[in-house]
Scaffold this active site. Structure first.
Site, PDB file in Angstrom:
ATOM      1  N   SER A 161       0.810  -0.944  -0.001  1.00 40.27           N
ATOM      2  CA  SER A 161      -0.073   0.267   0.110  1.00 40.27           C
ATOM      3  C   SER A 161       0.840   1.239   0.125  1.00 40.27           C
ATOM      4  O   SER A 161       1.628   1.455  -1.025  1.00 40.27           O
ATOM      5  CB  SER A 161      -0.883  -0.035   1.289  1.00 40.27           C
ATOM      6  OG  SER A 161      -1.933   0.939   1.054  1.00 40.27           O
ATOM      7  N   ASP A 257      -8.929  -4.121  -6.442  1.00 39.03           N
ATOM      8  CA  ASP A 257      -8.697  -3.184  -5.460  1.00 39.03           C
ATOM      9  C   ASP A 257      -8.441  -1.861  -6.068  1.00 39.03           C
ATOM     10  O   ASP A 257      -7.629  -1.491  -6.738  1.00 39.03           O
ATOM     11  CB  ASP A 257      -7.204  -3.649  -5.156  1.00 39.03           C
ATOM     12  CG  ASP A 257      -6.651  -2.785  -3.816  1.00 39.03           C
ATOM     13  OD1 ASP A 257      -6.994  -2.032  -3.413  1.00 39.03           O
ATOM     14  OD2 ASP A 257      -5.875  -3.527  -3.304  1.00 39.03           O
ATOM     15  N   HIS A 283      -8.735  -4.689  -0.498  1.00 38.68           N
ATOM     16  CA  HIS A 283      -7.564  -3.991  -0.314  1.00 38.68           C
ATOM     17  C   HIS A 283      -6.995  -4.625   1.327  1.00 38.68           C
ATOM     18  O   HIS A 283      -5.759  -4.721   1.375  1.00 38.68           O
ATOM     19  CB  HIS A 283      -7.376  -2.574   0.044  1.00 38.68           C
ATOM     20  CG  HIS A 283      -6.020  -1.933  -0.007  1.00 38.68           C
ATOM     21  ND1 HIS A 283      -5.266  -1.794  -0.968  1.00 38.68           N
ATOM     22  CD2 HIS A 283      -5.580  -1.405   1.253  1.00 38.68           C
ATOM     23  CE1 HIS A 283      -4.189  -1.151  -0.543  1.00 38.68           C
ATOM     24  NE2 HIS A 283      -4.177  -0.747   0.866  1.00 38.68           N
TER      25      HIS A 283
END
Length: 313
Positions: A161, A257, A283
């Site tokens: 991320s 995502d 996610h």
């Protein structure tokens, strides 16, 4: 007149004798049996071969650098025993590596940075730009220090991320020739759910994804995005496509995502910006989602990938 001729004759003799002596010395130095250094053959380098940099005994063969995602780290966390978030996705990768390998084989270092994302719902948090910049500075500081101490140690970089964006940005600079360490010191890179992901840039080991990273999709409306997430610049694609590291940089993204597989069509910019904050659902499931990479979860793939590198495979 006679004196002048005498002086000229002496000068001529000296020049001839001197020239002969110089030619003799040249023959001696170029001869294999001479006492001087041998004259190199045409095209032969006169420079000595570079010495292999000295590697202290404590240095590991590899350093695995882990960059956690938003809310999964803190600026004062212990990089060797991170405690900021016990549910951090990257721990599902680093803990198995620590169990599998000794410290002489791999040193596992987890990036300690604020890892926050200010939004209209969390005004007191650090902005995405500041958090990302802090993380990048710390990661590059570790790379630079470790390479200076252990010049033969190879680096494996992995991030999730926000951490994937940081790792990807650092790798892009290194691959482009402007990084803090040489590209030949990087054994591999993996960015998971990278907000600057592009199809065809790096290697996708999983299922096909048709979208792009949110930072690319939202770049045209970055001003509107900052109304929802102040201090979150949408920077678009990276300039170097990972350069010389493209053949060893992996991009992992779960289909749908919204962080790494955002639609090319912006649609409602405010809704897209809200997806950046929420970043839940798909996610948050990389440790259990078996629809990202065939036959295994993402963390299982990364552990296997890193282990193969460390084992020399």
């Amino acid at each position: 007149m006679r004196k002048t001729l005498t002086i000229l004759a002496v000068i001529i003799v000296l020049v001839v004798v001197g020239g002969g002596a110089a030619q003799y010395l040249m023959r001696e130095t170029s001869s294999p049996s001479g006492d001087g250094d041998r004259t190199p053959a045409p095209g032969e380098s006169t420079e000595a071969a570079p010495e292999t940099p000295e590697q202290p005994e404590w240095c590991p063969a590899y350093e695995f650098i882990s960059a956690p995602g938003t809310w999964e780290s803190s600026a004062d966390d212990d990089p060797f025993n991170p405690q900021a978030n016990s549910r951090s996705f990257m721990l599902s990768i680093t803990n198995p590596l620590k169990e599998q390998f000794g410290e002489d084989q791999v040193r596992v270092w987890t990036l300690p940075y604020t890892a926050q994302f200010r939004s209209i719902q969390s005004q007191k948090e650090m902005s995405y730009d500041d958090s990302r910049n802090e993380g990048r500075a710390k990661l590059e500081g570790e790379l630079k220090w470790m390479h200076g101490e252990c010049p033969q140690t190879q680096f494996i970089l992995a991030g999730f991320s926000q951490g994937a964006v940081i790792v990807g940005d650092v790798a892009d600079d290194i691959g482009g020739g402007t990084g803090v360490i040489p590209a030949e010191s990087v054994a591999g890179v993996t960015a998971i759910a990278d907000g600057r992901r592009e199809n065809g840039v790096g290697i996708n080991p999983g299922y096909e994804v048709k979208g792009i990273g949110a930072e690319i999709a939202l770049q045209p409306v970055t001003g509107l995005v900052q109304l929802v997430v102040p201090g979150a610049s949408m920077r678009g694609p990276r300039p170097n496509d990972f350069g010389s590291l493209a053949d060893r940089t992996y991009q992992i993204c779960a289909p749908s995502d919204s962080i790494c597989d955002a639609p090319h069509n912006i649609g409602n910019a405010a809704e897209r910006a809200m997806e950046l904050i929420e970043a839940n659902g798909i996610h948050a499931l990389y440790a259990s989602n078996d629809k990202v990479i065939p036959g295994m979860t993402t963390n299982q793939w990364v552990v296997g990938w890193a282990s193969k590198i460390i084992n020399g495979g």
